[in-house]
Write an enzyme that holds these catalytic residues in place. Structure first.
Site, mmCIF file in Angstrom:
data_model
loop_
_atom_site.group_PDB
_atom_site.id
_atom_site.type_symbol
_atom_site.label_atom_id
_atom_site.label_comp_id
_atom_site.label_asym_id
_atom_site.label_seq_id
_atom_site.Cartn_x
_atom_site.Cartn_y
_atom_site.Cartn_z
ATOM 1 N N ASN A 219 0.855 -1.195 0.000
ATOM 2 C CA ASN A 219 0.000 0.000 0.000
ATOM 3 C C ASN A 219 0.890 1.243 0.000
ATOM 4 O OD1 ASN A 219 0.504 0.874 2.884
ATOM 5 N ND2 ASN A 219 -0.165 -1.250 3.145
ATOM 6 N N ASP A 288 -3.959 -6.584 4.985
ATOM 7 C CA ASP A 288 -4.932 -7.441 5.659
ATOM 8 C C ASP A 288 -4.924 -8.864 5.085
ATOM 9 O OD1 ASP A 288 -5.889 -5.563 7.485
ATOM 10 O OD2 ASP A 288 -7.142 -4.628 5.943
HETATM 11 O O1 PMT Z 1 2.784 6.091 6.684
HETATM 12 P P1 PMT Z 1 2.092 7.366 6.235
HETATM 13 O O2 PMT Z 1 2.276 7.615 4.760
HETATM 14 O O3 PMT Z 1 2.488 8.534 7.079
HETATM 15 O O4 PMT Z 1 0.520 7.156 6.417
HETATM 16 C C1 PMT Z 1 -0.030 7.091 7.694
HETATM 17 C C2 PMT Z 1 -1.148 6.043 7.792
HETATM 18 C C3 PMT Z 1 -2.308 6.453 6.914
HETATM 19 C C4 PMT Z 1 -0.616 4.678 7.325
HETATM 20 C C5 PMT Z 1 -1.541 5.996 9.311
HETATM 21 O O5 PMT Z 1 -2.007 7.258 9.706
HETATM 22 C C6 PMT Z 1 -2.631 4.983 9.537
HETATM 23 O O6 PMT Z 1 -3.817 5.270 9.448
HETATM 24 N N1 PMT Z 1 -2.212 3.727 9.876
HETATM 25 C C7 PMT Z 1 -3.104 2.571 10.005
HETATM 26 C C8 PMT Z 1 -3.370 1.967 8.656
HETATM 27 C C9 PMT Z 1 -4.216 0.717 8.755
HETATM 28 O O7 PMT Z 1 -3.758 -0.342 8.390
HETATM 29 O O8 PMT Z 1 -5.403 0.883 9.287
HETATM 30 P P2 PMT Z 1 -6.493 -0.308 9.484
HETATM 31 O O9 PMT Z 1 -7.731 0.393 9.853
HETATM 32 O O10 PMT Z 1 -6.495 -1.202 8.289
HETATM 33 O O11 PMT Z 1 -5.920 -1.139 10.699
HETATM 34 C C10 PMT Z 1 -6.292 -0.873 12.050
HETATM 35 C C11 PMT Z 1 -5.120 -1.020 12.979
HETATM 36 O O12 PMT Z 1 -4.719 -2.386 13.044
HETATM 37 C C12 PMT Z 1 -3.906 -0.220 12.601
HETATM 38 O O13 PMT Z 1 -3.327 0.273 13.778
HETATM 39 C C13 PMT Z 1 -2.986 -1.256 11.947
HETATM 40 O O14 PMT Z 1 -1.590 -0.933 12.151
HETATM 41 C C14 PMT Z 1 -3.364 -2.530 12.719
HETATM 42 N N2 PMT Z 1 -3.235 -3.759 11.951
HETATM 43 C C15 PMT Z 1 -4.006 -3.976 10.840
HETATM 44 C C16 PMT Z 1 -3.940 -5.198 10.189
HETATM 45 C C17 PMT Z 1 -3.066 -6.185 10.683
HETATM 46 N N3 PMT Z 1 -2.959 -7.351 10.063
HETATM 47 N N4 PMT Z 1 -2.323 -5.945 11.778
HETATM 48 C C18 PMT Z 1 -2.392 -4.762 12.423
HETATM 49 O O15 PMT Z 1 -1.711 -4.558 13.415
#
Ligand code: PMT
Length: 420
Positions: A219, A288
């Site tokens: 991504n 994911d």
């Molecule tokens: O890196 P930049 O360019 O500065 O961009 C910042 C960002 C947009 C990446 C950051 O601000 C952000 O939003 N990060 C989380 C991105 C994400 O994967 O969001 P999510 O809603 O899909 O996941 C929820 C949370 O679970 C997140 O904290 C993620 O790190 C965590 N996660 C998700 C999937 C997974 N398999 N393991 C995880 O730990």
């Protein structure tokens, strides 16, 4: 407690050193940027810098004497390098030539800038500029590595076409970027060390899930948000470890960086670092899904459709929250494009987090690969919408909230879970 996350730099004294390179003229723009931000700037030039730009230019714009040689008869202070170096909050050298970097690294002190470097206790930041061949030379890279080890902050040169016609890294970083880096460092040194003793573990960047030896699912995360959290944590006295997947943003100086590629590797690295952490912040964009099978050889192109079978990756954040021990604050991010707060709150509950940073990544100036972000901080007892601000400012706000939650957890052991 911080109130607005805004940099605290008004009235700071910056010594701007200018070395002899074609980019010396850009030092004027850097000086003006620092002055606009409220800094008092004093300028010193090497003799060779005077071949490219006149001291009078800086004198006229700062209304201060410009030092080239502290033994010059017109200099009223015979030990100017000592007095000058003790009266500054930051020593910035832009442009820094290969010669000057080598002298700094070796501790040579044969002119005003090199003696000032040795005599100052202020933080030092250098912005190198030179021909790409000279930049890549092992001698220059040795000097850079030595300076980093000595705590000097390096603003990496940009890539591009040079005055000599060569193309590659070596161009002085854009004046605006140099000014921002200097202001960030000044801000960091002006902050209260209110997180001393905290050990903050952060995930950053984009994981890569391999399809075959040359292709992967990933991504647009640059790692900037995660690195900003580390920078803010360090500025406030905490230790910061970043488990970083693929990133394009510059690494924060002073943080421990553990490099990984896939979600599986990130999980392993996080779990091995976790026992030491007091605050965990998941800013990484973790894929994911990953391919069920990684092809051992490059998948050949054909006219037929290709179906990839995907399986979920391990949820690192949920796993950390599941294993949560007393007084560990667990912070997640939620990158959403619709019903942002509602979905973020659902993630907070489902994953058992203390705080979630709801990130509407569909907004201009927010989310992936931007300098700024727009977030809502949602804890169980309160939620706060933040306006658009730099990722460093967002990072300070996240840390303010994590600090509050940690104090609450320490005061009330009953909210903490026990180790499984
Ligand atoms: O890196 P930049 O360019 O500065 O961009 C910042 C960002 C947009 C990446 C950051 O601000 C952000 O939003 N990060 C989380 C991105 C994400 O994967 O969001 P999510 O809603 O899909 O996941 C929820 C949370 O679970 C997140 O904290 C993620 O790190 C965590 N996660 C998700 C999937 C997974 N398999 N393991 C995880 O730990």
């Amino acid at each position: 407690m911080l109130d607005d996350g805004a940099p605290r730099i008004a009235g700071k004294r910056v010594a701007l050193g200018v070395a002899g390179g074609i980019a010396a003229y850009k030092a004027v723009e850097i000086m003006r940027g620092l002055q606009r931000a409220g800094c008092a700037v004093r300028v010193a030039l090497t003799r060779h810098a005077c071949e490219f730009i006149r001291p009078l230019t800086f004198r006229a714009l700062t209304d201060e004497p410009v030092i080239v040689d502290d033994y010059a008869p017109e200099n009223p202070d015979p030990i100017a390098h000592i007095s000058f170096s003790q009266q500054i909050d930051l020593f910035l050298v832009a442009p820094a030539t290969a010669n000057l970097l080598a002298k700094f690294a070796a501790g040579l002190a044969d002119d005003f800038l090199t003696t000032t470097y040795l005599a100052t206790t202020a933080p030092v930041i250098v912005a190198p500029a030179m021909n790409p061949q000279m930049w890549h030379h092992p001698a220059t890279q040795r000097a850079i590595a030595q300076l980093r080890a000595d705590g000097v902050h390096i603003i990496e040169p940009d890539r591009g076409e040079m005055a000599c016609g060569a193309v590659g890294p070596g161009r002085l970083s854009e004046p605006e970027k140099v000014v921002q880096a200097a202001l960030r460092l000044l801000d960091a040194h002006g902050r209260a060390r209110d997180l001393t003793g905290e050990r903050i573990l952060i995930t950053a960047g984009a994981t890569r899930e391999e399809i075959d030896p040359v292709r992967f699912i990933s991504n647009r995360s640059s790692g900037r948000m995660g690195f900003a959290l580390a920078e803010a944590a360090l500025a406030r006295g905490a230790q910061a470890t970043v488990v970083a997947a693929a990133t394009s943003a510059p690494e924060p100086c002073g943080a421990r960086i553990v490099r990984v590629s896939s979600a599986e590797e990130m999980l392993r690295a996080v779990m091995s670092e976790l026992p030491d952490a007091t605050i965990f912040i998941a800013a990484a964009a973790v894929a994911d899904y990953r391919p069920v099978m990684r092809a051992p050889q490059k998948i050949k192109k054909s006219d037929r459709r290709l179906t990839l079978e995907l399986e979920p990756t391990p949820d690192i954040l949920a796993e950390v929250a599941r294993q949560k021990r007393d007084a560990l604050v667990v912070v997640g991010f939620a990158a959403e494009t619709e019903r942002v707060a509602e979905r973020a709150r659902a993630k907070l509950e489902r994953k058992g987090l203390d705080l979630i940073v709801a990130n509407d990544v569909s907004q201009e100036g927010a989310g992936f690969d931007t300098e700024t972000n727009i977030v809502t901080l949602i804890a169980r007892d309160r939620a706060r919408d933040l306006p658009r601000m730099t990722k460093l400012e967002v990072a300070h706000r996240v840390l303010d909230e994590a600090k509050r939650l940690r104090a609450m957890q320490m005061a009330d052991g009953s909210t903490a879970k026990t180790v499984r």
